[in-house]
Design a protein around this motif. Structure first.
Motif, PDB file in Angstrom:
ATOM      1  N   GLU A  36       0.831  -1.210   0.000  1.00  0.00           N
ATOM      2  CA  GLU A  36       0.000   0.000   0.000  1.00  0.00           C
ATOM      3  C   GLU A  36       0.859   1.251   0.000  1.00  0.00           C
ATOM      4  O   GLU A  36       0.491   2.273  -0.601  1.00  0.00           O
ATOM      5  CB  GLU A  36      -0.943   0.001   1.205  1.00  0.00           C
ATOM      6  N   MET A  37       2.001   1.201   0.652  1.00  0.00           N
ATOM      7  CA  MET A  37       2.885   2.370   0.701  1.00  0.00           C
ATOM      8  C   MET A  37       3.415   2.700  -0.696  1.00  0.00           C
ATOM      9  O   MET A  37       3.542   3.873  -1.066  1.00  0.00           O
ATOM     10  CB  MET A  37       4.051   2.127   1.656  1.00  0.00           C
ATOM     11  N   TYR A  38       3.712   1.663  -1.472  1.00  0.00           N
ATOM     12  CA  TYR A  38       4.170   1.879  -2.843  1.00  0.00           C
ATOM     13  C   TYR A  38       3.041   2.437  -3.706  1.00  0.00           C
ATOM     14  O   TYR A  38       3.275   3.332  -4.541  1.00  0.00           O
ATOM     15  CB  TYR A  38       4.693   0.560  -3.427  1.00  0.00           C
ATOM     16  N   PHE A  39       1.833   1.949  -3.505  1.00  0.00           N
ATOM     17  CA  PHE A  39       0.698   2.457  -4.283  1.00  0.00           C
ATOM     18  C   PHE A  39       0.376   3.903  -3.900  1.00  0.00           C
ATOM     19  O   PHE A  39       0.052   4.728  -4.766  1.00  0.00           O
ATOM     20  CB  PHE A  39      -0.531   1.577  -4.067  1.00  0.00           C
ATOM     21  N   ILE A  40       0.455   4.228  -2.611  1.00  0.00           N
ATOM     22  CA  ILE A  40       0.208   5.606  -2.170  1.00  0.00           C
ATOM     23  C   ILE A  40       1.254   6.544  -2.760  1.00  0.00           C
ATOM     24  O   ILE A  40       0.927   7.616  -3.286  1.00  0.00           O
ATOM     25  CB  ILE A  40       0.204   5.691  -0.626  1.00  0.00           C
ATOM     26  N   ALA A  41       2.516   6.151  -2.660  1.00  0.00           N
ATOM     27  CA  ALA A  41       3.581   6.992  -3.205  1.00  0.00           C
ATOM     28  C   ALA A  41       3.421   7.176  -4.708  1.00  0.00           C
ATOM     29  O   ALA A  41       3.625   8.269  -5.246  1.00  0.00           O
ATOM     30  CB  ALA A  41       4.947   6.371  -2.879  1.00  0.00           C
ATOM     31  N   ALA A  42       3.038   6.096  -5.394  1.00  0.00           N
ATOM     32  CA  ALA A  42       2.838   6.182  -6.840  1.00  0.00           C
ATOM     33  C   ALA A  42       1.716   7.158  -7.173  1.00  0.00           C
ATOM     34  O   ALA A  42       1.855   8.009  -8.073  1.00  0.00           O
ATOM     35  CB  ALA A  42       2.517   4.795  -7.401  1.00  0.00           C
ATOM     36  N   GLU A  43       0.606   7.058  -6.463  1.00  0.00           N
ATOM     37  CA  GLU A  43      -0.525   7.949  -6.733  1.00  0.00           C
ATOM     38  C   GLU A  43      -0.156   9.398  -6.426  1.00  0.00           C
ATOM     39  O   GLU A  43      -0.564  10.321  -7.144  1.00  0.00           O
ATOM     40  CB  GLU A  43      -1.730   7.508  -5.908  1.00  0.00           C
ATOM     41  N   ALA A  44       0.637   9.601  -5.384  1.00  0.00           N
ATOM     42  CA  ALA A  44       1.045  10.956  -5.023  1.00  0.00           C
ATOM     43  C   ALA A  44       1.966  11.570  -6.070  1.00  0.00           C
ATOM     44  O   ALA A  44       2.014  12.795  -6.228  1.00  0.00           O
ATOM     45  CB  ALA A  44       1.736  10.937  -3.662  1.00  0.00           C
ATOM     46  N   LEU A  45       2.691  10.720  -6.813  1.00  0.00           N
ATOM     47  CA  LEU A  45       3.655  11.203  -7.806  1.00  0.00           C
ATOM     48  C   LEU A  45       3.115  11.206  -9.233  1.00  0.00           C
ATOM     49  O   LEU A  45       3.808  11.661 -10.151  1.00  0.00           O
ATOM     50  CB  LEU A  45       4.915  10.329  -7.756  1.00  0.00           C
ATOM     51  N   LYS A  46       1.922  10.705  -9.413  1.00  0.00           N
ATOM     52  CA  LYS A  46       1.375  10.538 -10.759  1.00  0.00           C
ATOM     53  C   LYS A  46       1.471  11.811 -11.600  1.00  0.00           C
ATOM     54  O   LYS A  46       1.893  11.772 -12.769  1.00  0.00           O
ATOM     55  CB  LYS A  46      -0.085  10.086 -10.667  1.00  0.00           C
ATOM     56  N   ALA A  47       1.101  12.950 -11.038  1.00  0.00           N
ATOM     57  CA  ALA A  47       1.031  14.195 -11.818  1.00  0.00           C
ATOM     58  C   ALA A  47       2.383  14.864 -12.003  1.00  0.00           C
ATOM     59  O   ALA A  47       2.547  15.685 -12.918  1.00  0.00           O
ATOM     60  CB  ALA A  47       0.065  15.168 -11.144  1.00  0.00           C
ATOM     61  N   THR A  48       3.363  14.508 -11.177  1.00  0.00           N
ATOM     62  CA  THR A  48       4.640  15.216 -11.220  1.00  0.00           C
ATOM     63  C   THR A  48       5.818  14.366 -11.680  1.00  0.00           C
ATOM     64  O   THR A  48       6.810  14.894 -12.178  1.00  0.00           O
ATOM     65  CB  THR A  48       4.981  15.793  -9.834  1.00  0.00           C
ATOM     66  N   ASN A  49       5.718  13.058 -11.510  1.00  0.00           N
ATOM     67  CA  ASN A  49       6.828  12.178 -11.882  1.00  0.00           C
ATOM     68  C   ASN A  49       6.277  10.806 -12.241  1.00  0.00           C
ATOM     69  O   ASN A  49       6.378   9.858 -11.468  1.00  0.00           O
ATOM     70  CB  ASN A  49       7.834  12.071 -10.728  1.00  0.00           C
ATOM     71  N   ILE A  50       5.692  10.706 -13.415  1.00  0.00           N
ATOM     72  CA  ILE A  50       5.034   9.474 -13.832  1.00  0.00           C
ATOM     73  C   ILE A  50       6.030   8.325 -13.953  1.00  0.00           C
ATOM     74  O   ILE A  50       5.677   7.164 -13.731  1.00  0.00           O
ATOM     75  CB  ILE A  50       4.262   9.687 -15.163  1.00  0.00           C
ATOM     76  N   THR A  51       7.282   8.634 -14.277  1.00  0.00           N
ATOM     77  CA  THR A  51       8.298   7.581 -14.387  1.00  0.00           C
ATOM     78  C   THR A  51       8.523   6.904 -13.044  1.00  0.00           C
ATOM     79  O   THR A  51       8.544   5.672 -12.938  1.00  0.00           O
ATOM     80  CB  THR A  51       9.618   8.154 -14.918  1.00  0.00           C
TER      81      THR A  51
END
Length: 479
Positions: free
Chosen positions: A376-391
């Motif tokens: 879940e921590m990886y999914f949260i971090a990914a969602e938080a970065l979606k708009a600024t760092n999609i890579t």
């Protein structure tokens, strides 16, 4: 809070957990002040009280079934089959069934009972600081504060509007006292802010947690009280819960900060395939990845009654087609390979919570109901970065995939949401988190439940018990 029903809940919980030596704590009667004073006169009394709160949450109407794979699993459309008692729930018509209302009332009363008991501990602990051995005051108080936030936030996720829908909508009360005094009903945003405040205070106290200090704890030290930290709301579990709540609040920088604290700590090892291949020694619940899990002592009985033929018509299962759809027919996926057992009719029971009886099966794997996990921590971090760092966001999702035996997936802004949802569904089946995922996003329809517009049906907000309105004048309809 409905005081009459809370005392009834306490009676039930006292009977349920008598074997856990929590009777004295759970037997909170009107004349119990002397008992409370006696209980909170020693460090062992505080330990017993905290253990009682954790234990009360494992009751089947709470996280032992309904708040994980039961009611929450049904509302998330995780199952192809569930008992007929859930017929009204699965079409989001909660108020048309006395069965549904009884189940919902039990969640409300059960969790608020645990909150009241937890608050008694918090009200007593500062005055008795001198009775504690090193670190135990900070750790016990920190856990109790975190538990209060954890319980209120889950009640909000069940009974309140989502932050996405309306952060100013009236939701539930946030109790910081154990007395019969009625706490005011608060808005969604107010509940979230109170939970965050409790968690931030808890995190400061839990800097004395052995997970942070690196202190090695054995049974020689205080009878090993600070061992098995994953069964407590430890420092990293608090950070993980903060990440979850900040994402719910749409505070992406804070969500990312807290998720990365857990990720970068490297304290929770990924499950290895070698630990899954031999069934009599398999860690099917992926226990090493738990930031926080409850110790459900009845889990073997719960599993037998819910995910085997022993349960008769009360079982939960998915079809072969659903298993294929969930895991995209990827036979190399650890979860596809090891989490399911086929029935005689060609359907599939979830095997995640199966309890082995062999002596070779490690004690560390037993009775675990996951509450907060590393993926879940990886999914949260990914969602938080979606708009600024999609890579980087794609890398985070693919990290989970590779640790499940899967190849890297092509992920960009155009398919990010679809991929994240699919990975979330794979990971959290049977844990109750899928319903909350969709509620946070306020999606009108849930996959496999597309016949129902949940927003129109007000299905994301379960009804507050009628008795609450009768006993607490001024409450407004949460729906």
């Amino acid at each position: 809070m409905n005081t009459k029903k809370i005392y009834l809940g306490l009676t039930i919980l006292t009977m349920s957990f008598s074997l856990l030596s929590c009777n004295k704590w759970l037997d909170v009667e009107p004349k119990s002040q002397v008992r409370d004073t006696d209980l909170f006169s020693t460090e062992s009394g505080f330990k017993e009280a905290l253990a009682g709160v954790y234990a009360s949450l494992t009751y089947e109407p709470l996280y032992g079934r309904e708040m994980t794979f039961g009611l929450m699993g049904v509302l998330g459309y995780e199952w192809d089959y569930q008992a007929l008692a859930y017929d009204a729930d699965k079409i989001f018509e909660y108020q048309n069934s006395q069965v549904s209302l009884g189940r919902i009332d039990a969640i409300w009363n059960g969790v608020y009972t645990a909150i009241s008991n937890n608050n008694k501990l918090l009200e007593s602990i500062d005055a008795r600081k001198s009775v504690f051995s090193p670190d135990n005051y900070e750790v016990i108080k920190g856990e109790a504060l975190a538990l209060r936030a954890f319980m209120h936030f889950d009640l909000l996720r069940i009974f309140g509007a989502s932050y996405e829908e309306n952060p100013s909508k009236m939701a539930i009360p946030y109790f910081k006292k154990s007395s019969k005094e009625i706490a005011p009903q608060l808005k969604v945003a107010e509940i979230i802010d109170l939970a965050i405040a409790d968690l931030n205070e808890a995190a400061e106290l839990l800097k004395r947690d052995p997970l942070i200090t690196g202190r090695t704890v054995t049974t020689i030290d205080d009878n090993g009280y600070l061992m098995n930290r994953q069964l407590h709301l430890n420092y990293y579990a608090v950070k993980g819960l903060l990440a979850r709540i900040y994402l719910y609040k749409k505070d992406l920088p804070k969500a990312l900060e807290n998720a990365e604290t857990v990720i970068n700590a490297n304290k929770f090892p990924w499950i290895q395939k070698v630990n899954l291949e031999i069934e009599t020694r398999a860690d099917l619940v992926f226990s090493t990845e738990h930031l926080f899990a409850l110790n459900v002592t009845r889990l073997n009985t719960i599993y037998q009654n819910s995910f085997t033929t022993t349960g008769g018509s009360n079982v939960f299962y998915i079809s072969k087609a659903s298993r294929t759809e969930y895991y995209e027919n990827a036979a190399e996926d650890f979860r596809y390979l090891y989490w399911f057992t086929e029935t005689n009719e060609g359907n599939f029971f979830l095997k995640k919570y199966a309890q082995r009886t062999e002596a070779t099966w490690p004690v560390a794997y037993r009775n675990k109901m996951p509450m907060i996990k590393l993926p879940e921590m990886y999914f949260i971090a990914a969602e938080a970065l979606k708009a600024t760092n999609i890579t980087r966001a794609a890398e985070l999702i693919n990290t989970v995939r590779t640790h499940r035996g899967l190849a890297l997936a092509p992920i960009d802004a155009s398919n990010f949401d679809a991929v994240l949802l699919q990975e979330f569904r794979k990971e959290f089946i049977g844990e109750g988190q899928l319903f909350f995922y969709h509620k946070r996003k306020n999606t009108p329809r849930i996959p496999r439940g597309t016949n129902y517009d949940i927003i129109a049906l007000k299905g994301y907000k379960l009804p507050i018990p009628v008795s609450e309105f009768n006993n607490a004048p001024g409450r407004v309809d949460n729906r």
